[in-house]
Design an enzyme around this catalytic site. Structure first.
Site, PDB file in Angstrom:
ATOM      1  N   THR A  21      59.828 -17.506  -6.386  1.00 41.80           N
ATOM      2  CA  THR A  21      60.028 -18.126  -7.923  1.00 41.80           C
ATOM      3  C   THR A  21      61.280 -17.567  -9.306  1.00 41.80           C
ATOM      4  O   THR A  21      60.638 -16.494  -9.213  1.00 41.80           O
ATOM      5  CB  THR A  21      58.968 -18.502  -8.691  1.00 41.80           C
ATOM      6  OG1 THR A  21      57.587 -19.038  -8.431  1.00 41.80           O
ATOM      7  CG2 THR A  21      59.277 -19.333  -9.870  1.00 41.80           C
ATOM      8  N   GLU A  54      50.498 -17.790  -6.987  1.00 43.39           N
ATOM      9  CA  GLU A  54      49.556 -17.505  -7.762  1.00 43.39           C
ATOM     10  C   GLU A  54      47.855 -17.281  -7.419  1.00 43.39           C
ATOM     11  O   GLU A  54      46.638 -17.116  -7.980  1.00 43.39           O
ATOM     12  CB  GLU A  54      49.075 -17.727  -9.775  1.00 43.39           C
ATOM     13  CG  GLU A  54      50.234 -18.082  -9.649  1.00 43.39           C
ATOM     14  CD  GLU A  54      51.095 -16.818 -10.402  1.00 43.39           C
ATOM     15  OE1 GLU A  54      49.912 -15.271 -11.014  1.00 43.39           O
ATOM     16  OE2 GLU A  54      52.311 -16.042 -10.869  1.00 43.39           O
ATOM     17  N   GLY A  55      47.248 -17.373  -6.090  1.00 41.29           N
ATOM     18  CA  GLY A  55      46.450 -17.775  -5.102  1.00 41.29           C
ATOM     19  C   GLY A  55      45.996 -18.953  -5.232  1.00 41.29           C
ATOM     20  O   GLY A  55      46.067 -19.625  -6.886  1.00 41.29           O
ATOM     21  N   THR A  56      45.798 -18.869  -4.098  1.00 46.09           N
ATOM     22  CA  THR A  56      45.258 -21.052  -4.255  1.00 46.09           C
ATOM     23  C   THR A  56      44.015 -21.327  -5.108  1.00 46.09           C
ATOM     24  O   THR A  56      43.504 -20.012  -4.931  1.00 46.09           O
ATOM     25  CB  THR A  56      45.034 -20.833  -2.385  1.00 46.09           C
ATOM     26  OG1 THR A  56      44.218 -20.452  -2.140  1.00 46.09           O
ATOM     27  CG2 THR A  56      46.591 -21.313  -1.599  1.00 46.09           C
ATOM     28  N   LEU A  72      48.459 -46.653 -13.254  1.00 45.46           N
ATOM     29  CA  LEU A  72      49.748 -47.823 -14.259  1.00 45.46           C
ATOM     30  C   LEU A  72      49.900 -48.423 -12.761  1.00 45.46           C
ATOM     31  O   LEU A  72      50.406 -49.049 -12.970  1.00 45.46           O
ATOM     32  CB  LEU A  72      50.410 -46.052 -14.027  1.00 45.46           C
ATOM     33  CG  LEU A  72      50.225 -45.814 -15.342  1.00 45.46           C
ATOM     34  CD1 LEU A  72      51.514 -44.475 -15.404  1.00 45.46           C
ATOM     35  CD2 LEU A  72      50.283 -46.565 -16.950  1.00 45.46           C
ATOM     36  N   GLY A  73      49.828 -48.686 -11.922  1.00 43.87           N
ATOM     37  CA  GLY A  73      49.495 -49.619 -10.619  1.00 43.87           C
ATOM     38  C   GLY A  73      51.528 -49.185 -10.152  1.00 43.87           C
ATOM     39  O   GLY A  73      51.804 -48.158 -10.172  1.00 43.87           O
ATOM     40  N   SER A 105      47.926 -15.981   1.463  1.00 49.05           N
ATOM     41  CA  SER A 105      46.482 -15.393   0.689  1.00 49.05           C
ATOM     42  C   SER A 105      46.229 -14.183   1.449  1.00 49.05           C
ATOM     43  O   SER A 105      45.268 -13.346   0.995  1.00 49.05           O
ATOM     44  CB  SER A 105      45.436 -16.457   1.377  1.00 49.05           C
ATOM     45  OG  SER A 105      46.226 -17.689   0.987  1.00 49.05           O
ATOM     46  N   ALA A 138      57.730 -10.941  -5.880  1.00 46.38           N
ATOM     47  CA  ALA A 138      57.787 -10.883  -4.500  1.00 46.38           C
ATOM     48  C   ALA A 138      56.879 -10.143  -4.096  1.00 46.38           C
ATOM     49  O   ALA A 138      57.012  -9.278  -3.261  1.00 46.38           O
ATOM     50  CB  ALA A 138      59.759 -10.097  -3.833  1.00 46.38           C
TER      51      ALA A 138
HETATM   52  C1  LIG Z   1      57.084 -23.285  -5.054  1.00 36.34           C
HETATM   53  C2  LIG Z   1      55.925 -22.020  -4.721  1.00 36.34           C
HETATM   54  C3  LIG Z   1      56.533 -21.105  -5.137  1.00 36.34           C
HETATM   55  C4  LIG Z   1      55.855 -19.166  -5.009  1.00 36.34           C
HETATM   56  N1  LIG Z   1      56.270 -18.481  -5.803  1.00 36.34           N
HETATM   57  C5  LIG Z   1      55.629 -17.298  -5.048  1.00 36.34           C
HETATM   58  C6  LIG Z   1      56.119 -16.431  -6.317  1.00 36.34           C
HETATM   59  O1  LIG Z   1      56.899 -16.228  -6.969  1.00 36.34           O
HETATM   60  N2  LIG Z   1      55.752 -14.682  -5.556  1.00 36.34           N
HETATM   61  C7  LIG Z   1      55.084 -15.094  -4.040  1.00 36.34           C
HETATM   62  O2  LIG Z   1      54.960 -13.775  -4.413  1.00 36.34           O
HETATM   63  N3  LIG Z   1      55.031 -16.403  -3.932  1.00 36.34           N
HETATM   64  C8  LIG Z   1      55.121 -17.236  -4.488  1.00 36.34           C
HETATM   65  N4  LIG Z   1      54.875 -18.521  -3.575  1.00 36.34           N
HETATM   66  C9  LIG Z   1      53.743 -18.445  -2.632  1.00 36.34           C
HETATM   67  C10 LIG Z   1      52.341 -18.839  -2.692  1.00 36.34           C
HETATM   68  O3  LIG Z   1      51.538 -17.685  -3.851  1.00 36.34           O
HETATM   69  C11 LIG Z   1      51.696 -18.416  -1.484  1.00 36.34           C
HETATM   70  O4  LIG Z   1      52.021 -19.560  -1.191  1.00 36.34           O
HETATM   71  C12 LIG Z   1      49.997 -19.068  -1.407  1.00 36.34           C
HETATM   72  O5  LIG Z   1      49.576 -17.972  -1.843  1.00 36.34           O
HETATM   73  C13 LIG Z   1      49.059 -19.507  -0.277  1.00 36.34           C
HETATM   74  O6  LIG Z   1      49.896 -18.373   0.287  1.00 36.34           O
HETATM   75  P1  LIG Z   1      50.326 -18.981   1.854  1.00 36.34           P
HETATM   76  O7  LIG Z   1      51.890 -19.889   2.064  1.00 36.34           O
HETATM   77  O8  LIG Z   1      50.288 -18.031   2.946  1.00 36.34           O
HETATM   78  O9  LIG Z   1      49.065 -19.701   2.664  1.00 36.34           O
HETATM   79  P2  LIG Z   1      47.835 -19.236   3.273  1.00 36.34           P
HETATM   80  O10 LIG Z   1      47.758 -18.126   3.038  1.00 36.34           O
HETATM   81  O11 LIG Z   1      47.976 -19.605   5.362  1.00 36.34           O
HETATM   82  O12 LIG Z   1      47.197 -20.810   3.317  1.00 36.34           O
HETATM   83  C14 LIG Z   1      46.386 -21.613   3.561  1.00 36.34           C
HETATM   84  C15 LIG Z   1      45.672 -22.349   3.515  1.00 36.34           C
HETATM   85  O13 LIG Z   1      44.151 -21.530   4.269  1.00 36.34           O
HETATM   86  C16 LIG Z   1      43.530 -21.052   2.857  1.00 36.34           C
HETATM   87  N5  LIG Z   1      42.794 -19.880   3.229  1.00 36.34           N
HETATM   88  C17 LIG Z   1      43.477 -19.224   3.168  1.00 36.34           C
HETATM   89  N6  LIG Z   1      42.752 -18.130   3.075  1.00 36.34           N
HETATM   90  C18 LIG Z   1      41.838 -18.664   2.842  1.00 36.34           C
HETATM   91  C19 LIG Z   1      40.252 -18.079   3.379  1.00 36.34           C
HETATM   92  N7  LIG Z   1      39.940 -16.128   2.991  1.00 36.34           N
HETATM   93  N8  LIG Z   1      39.249 -18.940   2.632  1.00 36.34           N
HETATM   94  C20 LIG Z   1      39.413 -20.132   2.069  1.00 36.34           C
HETATM   95  N9  LIG Z   1      40.339 -20.470   2.857  1.00 36.34           N
HETATM   96  C21 LIG Z   1      41.629 -19.656   2.713  1.00 36.34           C
HETATM   97  C22 LIG Z   1      44.339 -21.358   1.501  1.00 36.34           C
HETATM   98  O14 LIG Z   1      43.583 -21.601   0.266  1.00 36.34           O
HETATM   99  C23 LIG Z   1      45.648 -22.182   2.089  1.00 36.34           C
HETATM  100  O15 LIG Z   1      44.547 -24.232   1.777  1.00 36.34           O
HETATM  101  C24 LIG Z   1      55.204 -19.719  -4.012  1.00 36.34           C
HETATM  102  C25 LIG Z   1      54.311 -20.475  -3.377  1.00 36.34           C
HETATM  103  C26 LIG Z   1      55.315 -21.937  -3.436  1.00 36.34           C
HETATM  104  C27 LIG Z   1      54.829 -22.556  -2.702  1.00 36.34           C
END
Ligand SMILES: Cc1cc2nc3c(=O)[nH]c(=O)nc-3n(C[C@H](O)[C@H](O)[C@H](O)COP(=O)(O)OP(=O)(O)OC[C@H]3O[C@@H](n4cnc5c(N)ncnc54)[C@H](O)[C@@H]3O)c2cc1C
Length: 423
Positions: A173, A400-402, A375-376, A147, A139
């Site tokens: 998760t 795990e980081g976008t 596949l339509g 992020s 967590a």
């Molecule tokens: C199904 C699911 C399972 C998950 N499991 C876990 C888990 O087990 N443990 C855990 O700790 N977290 C978990 N997460 C959280 C996940 O890691 C975060 O959602 C993710 O890191 C993005 O953070 P955020 O949601 O705050 O989005 P934000 O940080 O608000 O990002 C929103 C958008 O802005 C972009 N962005 C943000 N900062 C920058 C930057 N500096 N430069 C360019 N673009 C940027 C991002 O790429 C994204 O497109 C999970 C999320 C989901 C949906």
């Protein structure tokens, strides 16, 4: 040491077994668990537990060698390569169900990466000893900190021989499986001093059943619906002092202000991701392989050939599209294997771990979307699993980081910038 793509007999056998489990235990119930979110796939879990107890998938550990001859060359480690092959095959079956596979998962990987040897013994033993399935989770994310992990507000305050945790974690998760359905654990990232930013961040192990910890919500999601994604709240949650992973020392504010590099606590988290990002990539590519195979199969039924051996100018548009998707898939898989192999070889793999995750997350998103398109109506309706795979694939570009954040990590490493210099 040269990279070698030939699988050892042992990994190949395990990969084939995982593929069999995917075909026989996952695919037949995949739609059910997609449509009945929050049902738990106990048949799969109970069948997997005896295997996972013996051979944990995560925290990828090679069994210690028993050989006594010091002149005998050491066997190369293969735990991470094995892990990506198994995850790829299971995710071909169902990526959400794969995430319910019992074991340490992200929590176990964090303990393995950042824990002392005593902590590894203490916390990881349950993933082998328990008669019933056990899970770990991690967590980090909070409502205001995704992020930007330096914005974490969950606090850990020392009180004698204990830490007291307060805060809210979201999107965890396997939070329910680890904390409500088993005697598992969650690794919680908290700050010992919010003024210190990342330097104040440490990882704490909280065991299931600890008073003051509560699962408060399960998300409803677009995909990977067999996997629970939980919110966990900590209210004066007291844990033993030695549940802080690694070095319990609290850094001095002046020392951390002077340093532009990531501090130790944060480095622990990064080490976890070096191991788990190739795992996410492998899961994405299992889904993508499923979509590519289905696409070829359905096109063949429809009498549309995909020829690999004709010049580009003689190819049909659909042939070009399918071959391009297959090439993207292969490129991403090779990157994933390299990142896992480097981890096994003890080489720093941060760039490769992020690169394979970026490439695989994007490739799986594009491949599954294109499969639905080609596949339509068959792709768009629920008759086949293509539309489900399109929904399942997207998460690999988010958790795990976008994609954007992993690109930043790669750029920082290659250009030699710190996280303060390149945001
Ligand atoms: C199904 C699911 C399972 C998950 N499991 C876990 C888990 O087990 N443990 C855990 O700790 N977290 C978990 N997460 C959280 C996940 O890691 C975060 O959602 C993710 O890191 C993005 O953070 P955020 O949601 O705050 O989005 P934000 O940080 O608000 O990002 C929103 C958008 O802005 C972009 N962005 C943000 N900062 C920058 C930057 N500096 N430069 C360019 N673009 C940027 C991002 O790429 C994204 O497109 C999970 C999320 C989901 C949906």
């Amino acid at each position: 040491m040269a990279i070698d793509f030939k699988l050892s007999e042992s990994i190949d056998t395990q990969r084939q077994m995982a593929q069999m489990v995917a075909e026989q235990m996952m695919r037949p119930v995949s739609r059910h668990f997609d449509e009945h979110e929050h049902d738990i796939p106990w048949d799969y879990i109970n069948a997997m537990w005896p295997i996972m107890r013996q051979n944990p998938m995560f925290g990828a550990v090679d069994k210690p060698e028993t050989a006594t001859d010091p002149n005998k060359p050491k066997k190369p480690k293969t735990g991470n390569v094995r892990m990506v092959h198994l995850i790829e095959a299971l995710s071909w079956g169902d990526a959400g169900m794969y995430l319910t596979t019992p074991g340490g998962a992200l929590g176990g990987a964090a303990v393995a990466a950042a824990g002392t040897s005593d902590q590894k013994n203490r916390f990881l033993a349950r993933f082998g000893d328990s008669e019933t399935p056990v899970w770990g989770s991690m967590a980090m994310t909070e409502p205001q900190a995704g992020s930007d992990t330096s914005a974490i507000r969950t606090t850990a305050v020392r009180d004698g021989d204990s830490w007291i945790l307060n805060g809210e974690k979201i999107y965890c998760t396997g939070g329910r499986l680890s904390l409500e359905e088993s005697q598992g654990l969650v690794v919680v990232w908290a700050t010992v001093d919010p003024k210190l930013g990342r330097a104040g961040m440490k990882a704490f192990v909280v065991e299931a059943g600890t008073p003051g910890m509560q699962v408060t919500k399960l998300e409803h999601k677009m995909g990977i619906r067999a996997s629970d994604t939980a919110a966990v709240v900590f209210t004066d949650c007291r844990i033993p002092f030695d549940n802080v992973l690694g070095n319990p020392e609290i850094p001095k504010a002046e020392a951390t202000a002077a340093s532009a590099d990531a501090p130790k606590g944060f480095k622990g988290a990064m080490k976890t991701f070096d191991a788990t990002r190739p795992a996410v990539a492998a899961s994405a590519l299992g889904i993508a392989r499923a979509a590519l195979e289905l696409l070829r199969e359905q096109l063949s039924i429809a009498g549309i050939p995909i020829r690999d051996d004709v010049p580009v100018n003689e190819m049909s548009a659909i042939e070009r599209d399918v071959l391009e998707l297959e090439a993207q898939h292969k490129a991403a898989w090779l990157l994933t294997l390299k990142a896992a192999w480097m981890m096994d070889s003890g080489e720093a793999n941060t760039v490769e771990a992020s690169a394979c995750k970026v490439k695989a997350g994007e490739a799986a998103t594009v491949i599954t979307q294109k499969a639905v398109e080609l596949l339509g109506p068959l792709g768009y309706t629920r008759e086949l699993l293509a539309e489900k795979w399109m929904r399942d694939a997207k998460i690999n570009d988010i958790f795990e980081g976008t994609g954007q954040i992993n690109r930043l990590i790669i750029a920082r490493r290659i250009l030699g910038f710190s996280s303060r210099e390149l945001k």
